[in-house]
Design a protein around this motif. Structure first.
Motif, short mmCIF file in Angstrom:
data_model
loop_
_atom_site.label_atom_id
_atom_site.label_comp_id
_atom_site.label_asym_id
_atom_site.label_seq_id
_atom_site.Cartn_x
_atom_site.Cartn_y
_atom_site.Cartn_z
N GLY A 21 -9.52 1.92 -5.69
CA GLY A 21 -10.05 0.58 -5.47
C GLY A 21 -11.17 0.53 -4.45
O GLY A 21 -11.71 -0.52 -4.15
N GLY A 22 -11.54 1.69 -3.86
CA GLY A 22 -12.65 1.74 -2.91
C GLY A 22 -12.25 1.61 -1.46
O GLY A 22 -13.10 1.51 -0.59
N ILE A 23 -10.95 1.62 -1.18
CA ILE A 23 -10.49 1.51 0.21
C ILE A 23 -10.67 2.87 0.88
O ILE A 23 -10.24 3.89 0.37
N ILE A 24 -11.29 2.87 2.05
CA ILE A 24 -11.52 4.12 2.79
C ILE A 24 -10.25 4.47 3.55
O ILE A 24 -9.70 3.67 4.30
N LEU A 25 -9.77 5.70 3.34
CA LEU A 25 -8.58 6.19 4.02
C LEU A 25 -9.01 6.88 5.32
O LEU A 25 -9.81 7.80 5.30
#
Length: 88
Positions: A21-25
């Motif tokens: 979903g494009g969330i940066i970890l």
């Protein structure tokens, strides 16, 4: 470091730490190492004769079969060429 008997020296390729979903970890432990590609640093003469893998290639491999080593202060791993599944 000189590789012997069909072994290959690799290091991890930095993989972008984002979800689908494009969330940066921000926690590197959340990255699935099993799907992380590797960069080939050195190969044994036996692997060179096969001509399938060369230094500089990015590959997918079976990380659980690798032996972690420290080369010039950097993380690397030694793995037998038969555990390399694909060359990118």
């Amino acid at each position: 470091m000189k590789m012997l008997q069909g072994n290959v020296l690799v290091t991890e390729v930095e993989k972008e730490a984002t979800t689908a979903g494009g969330i940066i970890l921000s926690d590197p432990s959340k990255i699935d190492k099993a799907t992380q590609p590797a960069l080939v640093l050195a190969i044994s003469p036996e692997v060179q004769e096969l001509g399938t893998v060369e230094p500089g290639d990015q590959v997918h491999l079976k990380w659980t079969e690798s032996q972690p080593v420290n080369v010039d202060g950097k993380k690397a791993a030694i793995i037998h060429y038969s555990h390399i599944k694909a060359v990118l």
